[in-house]
Design an enzyme around this catalytic site. Structure first.
Site, PDB file in Angstrom:
ATOM      1  N   ALA A 161     -20.850-105.088  -4.340  1.00 40.44           N
ATOM      2  CA  ALA A 161     -20.695-106.270  -2.917  1.00 40.44           C
ATOM      3  C   ALA A 161     -20.603-105.532  -1.745  1.00 40.44           C
ATOM      4  CB  ALA A 161     -19.176-106.509  -3.396  1.00 40.44           C
ATOM      5  N   GLY A 199     -20.051-104.680  -7.901  1.00 41.23           N
ATOM      6  CA  GLY A 199     -20.304-105.994  -8.374  1.00 41.23           C
ATOM      7  C   GLY A 199     -21.672-106.030  -8.926  1.00 41.23           C
ATOM      8  N   GLU A 234     -20.779-105.743 -12.669  1.00 37.17           N
ATOM      9  CA  GLU A 234     -20.295-106.997 -12.898  1.00 37.17           C
ATOM     10  C   GLU A 234     -21.195-108.235 -13.236  1.00 37.17           C
ATOM     11  OE1 GLU A 234     -17.279-106.680  -9.500  1.00 37.17           O
ATOM     12  OE2 GLU A 234     -15.583-107.076 -11.047  1.00 37.17           O
ATOM     13  N   GLU A 288     -14.761 -99.234  -7.407  1.00 36.15           N
ATOM     14  CA  GLU A 288     -13.925-100.029  -6.372  1.00 36.15           C
ATOM     15  C   GLU A 288     -12.585 -99.127  -6.016  1.00 36.15           C
ATOM     16  OE1 GLU A 288     -15.561-101.303  -8.689  1.00 36.15           O
ATOM     17  OE2 GLU A 288     -16.631-102.988  -7.926  1.00 36.15           O
TER      18      GLU A 288
END
Ligand code: NAI
Length: 699
Positions: free
Chosen positions: A61, A102, A105, A125
């Site tokens: 992200a 991300g 993910e 994270e």
């Protein structure tokens, strides 16, 4: 363009393309979703490969979006992942390099994953006080198993792709394979097996987490992680969210993950970690020294003085593979300094942190000398002699005579006027302060002191050097004590006044350690040597007689109690043991001193102790900022996080003040300003202005 689209052999190849690491910001997500829709709609396309351009699959992200509405703007990361997962055609993630957060993910939302060896896979994270918030905690355990997933998510550390072959990856191709071509072949194979009546496409969400004793394992993990996490809530939240992958259906688990993620984004701890992350990256930037400023080559170094600091500084160069010569005035001092370096390296080898063959290599890079001729050709020389202007003057005059033109002349002074030091040479543009922290081979901080005439290329070289030495370089202007020590001076003054008013060293230390400091001011004094501050106070008494201090520190030093090195300071110590024991002599001395001052000692609450010490830092920090000594508030925070043991989960003094609210900080400062030695509390005008405007230092 932030995702490229191409069809090869009936396979749509979607390449994330958002340099430097293909962060999944809004534009990239939008382009990727559109590409997936295009592939879905094209009857010629049988399968889809998602890969990354340049040096990453995806770094995850875009954390700059965290506190902005962009992160929640459609298509969100969730939508992107669900679009990939919902495709009617096989989707293959092809990973050649960094695949984090991300990015991983997204890969977990694909039907298949293939990789090249050596790709770095992580869900980092937790390092920003968060947890993977786009299904990572629910999908990863379903693919690589509960235990391995918990390790990865709670540590945040990367795992090499070949270690995940057969679990995360359906295929890890041999090194050197053309990944996209191989992934396209793989995707075509997966498309072929999809004849009518074939089983549906594999989806991670449909799997179950397999474990013989999941609850037992999770309980043990809770206990272990809780003990290790200290003040940080994220690691335990990671465990609870992973537990949901076992205990809840997939959708429910995802909702739970989302709610814990949102909760963590609001915590001070996570905000502090993100602040520190950006602060570290900002620190290397100086507005009038652009990143393309030419730097000088540093292939060799010299250090003047083989004392506490000189030895540690020399080790930094040896560790970075740069040969270094240490110069002393006497053979005895030189031998002692070199022996200390040898012993330090030996201890590192004993602890298993340095390979024995590296030991000789490092020692081989360190030479000693008594002759300036031996250092004349060095690219940089760092002076670390006694903190005395006269001694510094003789050293710099000599350096000016002997050093080759273009060599950088640096001083490790902690408090002295760098401009004056530069004036002892005919080349002030080559002079800079490189203020290391003790122990210099360990501490991360390097204050880079920019003199009035320091050349921009010299500053740029120092910043580059700090990276080479694995330090965090923070630029400071010239003032007494620079950023760190000038602020700590006010903190130590308050600690002293607290003793006069009713506190004892152990109470002050306990209170501030309870706030999260690694070490309180009195334990710190005993470690560093109380004689250092004594010498500084004597000098200041001449230069600034109006500045008041508690006399207790002088009384301590007059009694020869310099700290651990003399077996006693603010505390008593037993031989060979660093454990501080409260000292009856010290306590009586303090109480007697209050009596001599006519002060009625009072009970002082821990909260007052913490506020006075921390707000003293904040107020001085604000002055440093308004004078332009520090370039930005976050630089001050970096200095305190990396050099002074300020608790990371509070983000540094200036960030902490913002968290408390500057109007509250100012009100407390004004209150303390009406009490004992109120003249120490003159509020910084920057603090007054920002408080009135309802702003923060970092806003
Ligand atoms: P130290 O007393 O341990 O070492 C100084 C060394 O310099 C001694 O070995 C001495 O023999 C040598 N020396 C003195 N005059 C010399 C000369 N003219 N030529 C060559 N060598 C000479 O002192 P320390 O603690 O290492 O401090 C050195 C400098 O580093 C000071 O400016 C101090 O303010 C600064 N500093 C000290 C820190 C600390 O925690 N000790 C932290 C950061 C900076």
């Amino acid at each position: 363009m932030s995702a490229d689209y191409q069809v090869q052999n009936n396979v749509a190849v979607i390449t994330l393309n958002n340099p430097p690491v293909n962060g999944l910001g809004l534009a990239t997500r939008t382009a990727a979703v559109e590409a997936l829709q295009l592939a879905e709609a094209d009857p010629m396309v049988k399968a889809i490969v998602i890969t990354g351009a340049g040096k990453a699959f995806s770094g995850g992200a875009d954390i700059r979006e965290f506190n902005s509405p962009k992160a929640l703007t459609e298509p969100t990361l969730h939508t992107l992942i669900r679009t990939a997962e919902g495709s009617s055609k096989p989707v293959v993630a092809a990973i050649h390099s960094v695949c984090m957060g991300g990015g991983l993910e997204l890969a977990l939302g694909c039907n298949y994953r293939v990789a090249l060896p050596g790709a770095q896979i992580a869900l980092p994270e937790v390092k920003l006080g968060l947890l993977p918030g786009a299904g990572g905690t629910q999908r990863l355990p379903r693919v690589i198993g509960l235990e391995a997933a918990l390790d990865m998510i709670v540590s945040g550390n990367p795992v090499s792709s070949e270690k995940l072959a057969g679990s995360l990856f359906d295929e890890v191709f041999p090194a050197g394979t053309d990944l996209v071509a191989a992934a396209v072949d793989f995707a075509n194979k997966m498309a072929e097996v999809r004849r009518p009546g074939a089983p549906p496409l594999p989806k991670v969400r449909e799997r179950k987490v397999e474990h013989a004793d999941a609850q037992g394992f999770l309980d043990a993990a809770r206990a272990r992680v809780k003990a290790a996490a200290g003040a940080f809530p994220a690691p335990l939240e990671c465990v609870e969210t992973i537990a949901a992958s076992v205990n809840m259906p997939f959708e429910e688990g995802c909702k739970f993950e989302r709610s814990r993620f949102i909760h963590l984004t609001q915590t001070v701890e996570s905000k502090a970690l993100r602040h520190a992350f950006f602060a570290e990256r900002a620190a290397g930037k100086v507005p009038d020294v652009p990143s393309d400023t030419p730097v000088r080559e540093i292939g060799s170094a010299a250090v003047i003085g083989a004392g506490t600091m000189g030895g540690g500084i020399a080790m930094n160069f040896a560790n970075a593979g740069i040969p270094v010569t240490i110069l002393e005035t006497k053979q005895e001092a030189l031998d002692k300094g070199l022996a200390t370096i040898r012993k330090n390296y030996e201890n590192t080898v004993k602890k298993g942190k340095l390979a024995p063959e590296k030991f000789e290599q490092r020692m081989g890079l360190v030479k000693g000398s008594l002759d300036y001729a031996d250092i004349a050709q060095a690219d940089i020389v760092i002076e670390a002699v006694f903190e005395d202007m006269g001694v510094k003057e003789s050293v710099f005059r000599r350096l000016d005579q002997v050093m080759r033109p273009g060599a950088i002349l640096a001083s490790n002074t902690s408090t002295l006027d760098l401009n004056k030091i530069a004036s002892f040479t005919s080349r002030p543009q080559d002079v800079i302060g490189l203020h290391f922290f003790s122990p210099a081979n360990v501490m991360k901080l390097l204050e880079i002191v920019r003199g009035a005439q320091t050349g921009k290329d010299v500053l740029a070289t120092a910043l580059a050097l700090s990276k080479k030495l694995k330090k965090i370089g923070v630029v400071s202007g010239v003032c007494d004590g620079f950023i760190g020590n000038r602020m700590v001076e006010q903190y130590i003054r308050q600690a002293g006044f607290l003793l006069d008013e009713g506190a004892l060293p152990q109470q002050v230390d306990r209170a501030i350690e309870g706030f999260g400091f690694a070490m309180g001011p009195f334990r710190m004094g005993d470690l560093a040597g109380n004689d250092i501050g004594w010498a500084i106070r004597k000098r200041r008494a001449l230069e600034m007689p109006e500045v008041a201090y508690s006399k207790t520190a002088d009384l301590l030093c007059e009694a020869g109690r310099f700290g651990q090195k003399t077996g006693g300071g603010w505390y008593d110590y037993q031989a060979g043991d660093r454990t501080p024991h409260p000292s009856q002599w010290v306590d009586e001395m303090i109480v007697q001193h209050s009596k001599d001052l006519g002060i009625q000692r009072r009970e002082i609450a821990d909260q007052e102790i913490v506020e006075r010490l921390v707000y003293a830092l904040v107020n001085e920090g604000a002055k440093i900022l308004e004078e332009g000594i520090a370039l930005r508030a976050s630089d001050i925070d970096m200095v305190y996080l990396t050099g002074y043991g300020f608790p990371l989960y509070r983000g540094g003094p200036m960030f902490h003040a913002d968290t408390v609210g500057l109007a509250n900080v100012l009100a407390a400062i004004e209150k303390y300003g009406r009490a004992y030695h109120g003249e120490a509390w003159k509020p910084a005008s920057l603090l007054q202005r920002l408080a009135a405007e309802g702003r923060g230092f970092n806003s």
